[in-house]
Design an enzyme around this catalytic site. Structure first.
Site, PDB file in Angstrom:
ATOM      1  N   GLY A  73      46.109   5.477 -18.761  1.00 50.98           N
ATOM      2  CA  GLY A  73      45.646   6.084 -17.524  1.00 50.98           C
ATOM      3  C   GLY A  73      46.411   5.607 -16.299  1.00 50.98           C
ATOM      4  N   SER A  74      46.699   4.315 -16.234  1.00 46.06           N
ATOM      5  CA  SER A  74      47.393   3.782 -15.056  1.00 46.06           C
ATOM      6  C   SER A  74      48.773   4.404 -14.923  1.00 46.06           C
ATOM      7  CB  SER A  74      47.530   2.257 -15.144  1.00 46.06           C
ATOM      8  OG  SER A  74      46.265   1.651 -15.244  1.00 46.06           O
ATOM      9  N   ASN A 154      34.572   5.262 -12.159  1.00 52.03           N
ATOM     10  CA  ASN A 154      34.453   4.315 -13.279  1.00 52.03           C
ATOM     11  C   ASN A 154      33.381   3.258 -13.065  1.00 52.03           C
ATOM     12  OD1 ASN A 154      36.714   3.845 -11.367  1.00 52.03           O
ATOM     13  ND2 ASN A 154      36.730   1.832 -12.308  1.00 52.03           N
ATOM     14  N   THR A 240      60.853   5.826 -27.256  1.00 50.12           N
ATOM     15  CA  THR A 240      60.349   6.270 -28.557  1.00 50.12           C
ATOM     16  C   THR A 240      58.834   6.420 -28.487  1.00 50.12           C
ATOM     17  OG1 THR A 240      62.167   5.150 -29.634  1.00 50.12           O
ATOM     18  CG2 THR A 240      60.268   5.695 -31.023  1.00 50.12           C
ATOM     19  N   CYS A 327      38.651  -4.500 -13.786  1.00 50.78           N
ATOM     20  CA  CYS A 327      39.877  -4.903 -13.083  1.00 50.78           C
ATOM     21  C   CYS A 327      39.582  -5.898 -11.978  1.00 50.78           C
ATOM     22  CB  CYS A 327      40.549  -3.690 -12.482  1.00 50.78           C
ATOM     23  SG  CYS A 327      40.604  -2.339 -13.631  1.00 50.78           S
TER      24      CYS A 327
HETATM   25  C1  LIG Z   1      40.317   2.741 -17.241  1.00 52.32           C
HETATM   26  C2  LIG Z   1      40.703   3.594 -16.092  1.00 52.32           C
HETATM   27  C3  LIG Z   1      42.053   3.754 -15.715  1.00 52.32           C
HETATM   28  C4  LIG Z   1      43.159   2.970 -16.365  1.00 52.32           C
HETATM   29  O1  LIG Z   1      43.467   3.420 -17.651  1.00 52.32           O
HETATM   30  P1  LIG Z   1      44.384   2.473 -18.578  1.00 52.32           P
HETATM   31  O2  LIG Z   1      44.625   3.295 -19.799  1.00 52.32           O
HETATM   32  O3  LIG Z   1      43.572   1.247 -18.857  1.00 52.32           O
HETATM   33  O4  LIG Z   1      45.624   2.194 -17.828  1.00 52.32           O
HETATM   34  C5  LIG Z   1      42.352   4.609 -14.680  1.00 52.32           C
HETATM   35  N1  LIG Z   1      41.385   5.283 -14.039  1.00 52.32           N
HETATM   36  C6  LIG Z   1      40.086   5.171 -14.367  1.00 52.32           C
HETATM   37  C7  LIG Z   1      39.068   5.968 -13.628  1.00 52.32           C
HETATM   38  C8  LIG Z   1      39.699   4.320 -15.390  1.00 52.32           C
HETATM   39  O5  LIG Z   1      38.408   4.196 -15.693  1.00 52.32           O
END
Ligand SMILES: *Cc1c(COP(=O)(O)O)cnc(C)c1O
Length: 398
Positions: A73-74, A154, A240, A327
């Site tokens: 996600g990041s 989140n 990859t 975090c």
């Molecule tokens: C967990 C989360 C992320 C980060 O995702 P990762 O795969 O851990 O990098 C980003 N945005 C939200 C809203 C999240 O809950």
């Protein structure tokens, strides 16, 4: 402790589903070829990736060519925002609209862009934890390059009016990205109907593996290349492919979506039951809108206690929970999300987030409901802050 362990921190990460592990296993063992190679174990991996891409696209009403795999996600958030910012800067557009309670993967990316001369408007999310579409519309300018608003928060689980925001962005011809990490698998999403231009997701939030996510990019949009190198991901994100991760992402997504309706109904009931139980505790409050929130999310504050002490005691009782975001744990700053909905510092410190999954049972929730009140009482009995609150209460009553 009775040997019990209840995992109620699914917003931080989830357990890999056994069926997902099973789908991934061949790609961790026999099918180890590089997808870019021409011989058959490579070709087999390549084919599996493309099937996964089709499956994922179908869930969101997208085309397979609009799905790009990332490390999570990041990375997807960083790519969407920086990638579009770079392209739009060349067209003289250097204004970005977001909200005050985004994930740090978005907020810190925006900080970095601000240092490079972008102007950032962060919308208020008000007491209910929801962005107001009319305020978004009013913030749009001639030079607005991008709107980035998360689908569901989140920490407090509030679901944003994404379709309305999408429609506004479309009307004003502004690109719209949403961090849908918490929403995927929990609410139905259709990128075309909702006018979403870019969307981030990550497998480990819906019982897939960690380290694999995706960015949906609407056809015709070309965010700047994130990683230069090989021709993977249509030459836009080199390296990859994480073959087992991608297979796991698709398997987990299909599973989450196929069980979504039933899970949503069941978890909403458990959530509402536990909220009612916890609200019986004096000077407690629910953070974020009661209805417009993820089925499995509870976020509460209890005055006069430290969230950390509550978590430690819950852990002793076998309950894994969090005070907000994974975090920020370890830092003493109160959550930026709780501050954004107007909580004062001393109350924001006493927060608890419980987040459920398919595995959460009625029994688990009843156990949590029994556990918490005596812990709060013990902590308050030791708390000078609580003593002061009670004294002020008395004075107010006299
Ligand atoms: C967990 C989360 C992320 C980060 O995702 P990762 O795969 O851990 O990098 C980003 N945005 C939200 C809203 C999240 O809950």
């Amino acid at each position: 402790m009775n040997g019990k362990r209840i995992y109620a921190d699914n917003a931080a990460t989830t357990k890999l589903a056994p069926a997902v592990l099973e789908a991934m296993t061949p790609y961790l063992t026999e099918v180890y070829g590089n997808p870019s190679s021409l011989y058959s174990v490579g070709a087999e991996a390549k084919k599996a990736i493309e099937l996964a891409r089709e499956d994922i696209a179908e869930v969101f009403g997208a085309a397979p060519s609009e799905i790009f795999f990332t490390s999570g996600g990041s990375e997807a958030d960083n790519w969407a925002i920086k990638g579009i910012a770079e392209v739009m800067e060349k067209k003289g557009k250097k204004h970005i609209i977001s909200s005050k309670f985004e994930h740090h993967a978005v907020l810190h990316t925006l900080d970095a862009l601000e240092k490079k001369g972008f102007e950032i408007t962060l919308l208020d999310v008000h007491e209910n934890g929801i962005v107001r579409p009319e305020e978004l519309e009013a913030a749009i300018r001639e030079d607005t390059a991008l709107v980035t608003i998360m689908y569901a928060n989140n920490e407090i689980g509030t679901i944003q009016p994404i379709s309305e925001i999408g429609a506004i962005c479309k009307k004003h011809n502004v690109i719209f990205h949403t961090d849908a990490v918490q929403a995927v698998g929990n609410v139905p999403i259709n990128v075309k109907e909702q006018n979403i231009d870019l969307m981030s997701l990550t497998a480990h939030k819906f019982h897939g593996p960690k380290g694999c996510g995706a960015l949906y990019v609407r056809r015709g949009l070309r965010p700047e290349i994130l990683i230069n190198g090989g021709a993977q991901e249509r030459g836009r994100r080199a390296g990859t492919e994480n073959v087992p991760g991608i297979i796991g992402l698709a398997a987990a997504l299909k599973l989450a979506v196929s069980t979504m309706e039933e899970r949503s109904k069941r978890l909403t009931e458990l959530r509402d039951y536990l909220i009612d139980e916890l609200l019986k505790i004096e000077r407690s409050r629910l953070n974020g809108d009661r209805v417009q929130r993820l089925p499995g999310n509870i976020n509460m504050c209890f005055e006069g206690i430290e969230g950390e002490s509550l978590l430690l005691r819950l852990d002793l009782n076998g309950v894994c929970a969090s005070s907000g975001s994974a975090c920020t744990s370890g830092s003493l700053d109160p959550s930026h999300v709780l501050l954004s909905i107007g909580l004062p510092h001393e109350i924001a410190h006493g927060s608890l987030r419980l987040s459920f999954s398919d595995e959460t049972t009625r029994e688990d929730v009843e156990y949590i409901a029994e556990c918490i009140p005596p812990i709060i009482k013990t902590l308050r009995d030791m708390s000078p802050l609580w003593e002061r609150i009670k004294e002020n209460e008395k004075k107010g009553n006299e």
